[in-house]
Design an enzyme around this catalytic site. Structure first.
Site, mmCIF file in Angstrom:
data_model
loop_
_atom_site.group_PDB
_atom_site.id
_atom_site.type_symbol
_atom_site.label_atom_id
_atom_site.label_comp_id
_atom_site.label_asym_id
_atom_site.label_seq_id
_atom_site.Cartn_x
_atom_site.Cartn_y
_atom_site.Cartn_z
ATOM 1 N N GLU A 67 47.509 43.168 5.931
ATOM 2 C CA GLU A 67 46.486 44.177 5.678
ATOM 3 C C GLU A 67 45.196 43.923 6.460
ATOM 4 O OE1 GLU A 67 49.225 44.172 2.133
ATOM 5 O OE2 GLU A 67 48.245 42.643 3.358
ATOM 6 N N HIS A 109 43.932 44.532 -2.711
ATOM 7 C CA HIS A 109 44.794 44.384 -3.885
ATOM 8 C C HIS A 109 44.977 42.890 -4.116
ATOM 9 C CE1 HIS A 109 47.675 43.834 -0.601
ATOM 10 N NE2 HIS A 109 48.471 43.228 -1.472
ATOM 11 N N GLU A 117 44.104 36.695 -3.448
ATOM 12 C CA GLU A 117 44.978 35.899 -2.588
ATOM 13 C C GLU A 117 44.187 34.862 -1.796
ATOM 14 O OE1 GLU A 117 47.571 38.636 -0.412
ATOM 15 O OE2 GLU A 117 47.536 39.957 -2.160
#
Length: 276
Positions: free
Chosen positions: A10, A115, A134
């Site tokens: 991403e 996300h 993350e």
């Protein structure tokens, strides 16, 4: 010098939405080539700094995005799934440093494709009470192994998240978020030069001693689905704190590995596509 590179998608140069990063998307094939180019820039920087052993882990989605033939021949690639340590598969205490390429901001932040691990399915994560995604969880797990994170690339939101977690980490913004699916893009050549330069500089300087967590850590996850939270306490050591939140306590990296199992359970119970 042994260097570990965890690469997500991403936060890769030029990519902004699901069509760029999901297999079958109209621009996915271009996206996976861009992914390899960002990695190769980091690899060139590591080699220039004297790295002799480079392990790259394809850490996005199906984890088979990078085509091996597109990578610098100096690296070994970990590809496919399942992996016991998911985004950190192959990382060991023998590595001298970790580089994170193409990372993104956590759930709820205004970043490109933001996300936390599972699209909408995970709403929030806390590590010892501190909000984490993350980025922070990868950093903390590597630190527990004694491996410092030295460089992170991604959009400006991801870079800000890393700086807030550990200001000693060099960050390279490859694009500037204008929404969750829109960004102002830096020219690819400019970005690749910046990544290479940042990795060379970070690895040429004395490597920092990571601040490893003292003792066990507590990982708390709030799920969108109550069915996930009601199922996970069947795993020894997992407890519910409310109808959609579970937690467990233990040492990193063992706790990270257990979290990977939680995600497999969640995936078996839900069919929620990411980014929708």
């Amino acid at each position: 010098m042994r260097i570990y590179i965890s690469v997500d998608m991403e936060g890769i140069t030029g990519l902004v939405d699901a069509h760029d990063v999901q297999p079958g998307g109209r621009d996915y094939e271009r996206g996976r080539r861009m992914m390899a180019q960002d990695v190769n820039a980091a690899v060139r920087g590591a080699v220039a700094a004297g790295a002799t052993d480079l392990l790259v882990n394809d850490a996005h989605g199906p984890m088979r995005n990078i085509l091996p033939e597109d990578l610098n021949p100096a690296v070994r690639l970990v590809r496919g799934k399942p992996k016991h340590m998911s985004m950190l598969e192959g990382l060991t205490p023998e590595h001298d440093a970790m580089v994170c390429v193409g990372y993104h901001a956590r759930a709820g932040e205004l970043g490109v494709l933001s996300h936390s691990f599972m699209g909408h399915e995970i709403e929030d994560i806390w590590l010892d009470g501190r909000p984490v995604g993350e980025i922070g969880l990868a950093h903390a797990t590597a630190a527990a192994m004694g491996v410092p994170t030295v460089v992170l690339t991604g959009d400006d939101s991801a870079c800000a998240e890393m700086t807030a977690w550990d200001p000693a980490v060099t960050t390279v913004p490859v694009k500037y978020a204008r929404g969750r699916f829109a960004a102002e893009l830096r020219p690819a050549g400019e970005v690749h030069a910046a990544i290479q330069e940042a990795v060379t500089a970070a690895l040429s300087a004395p490597l920092p001693a990571p601040a490893a967590p003292a003792g066990p850590a507590t990982l708390t996850v709030r799920w969108q689905s109550a069915s996930v939270a009601s199922t996970l306490p069947g795993i020894p050591g997992v407890t519910s704190t409310d109808s959609r939140t579970v937690q467990a306590r233990g040492p990193l990296p063992d706790l990270y590995r257990q979290f990977v199992v939680w995600m497999r359970v969640a995936a078996s119970l839900t069919d929620q596509p990411p980014y929708c």
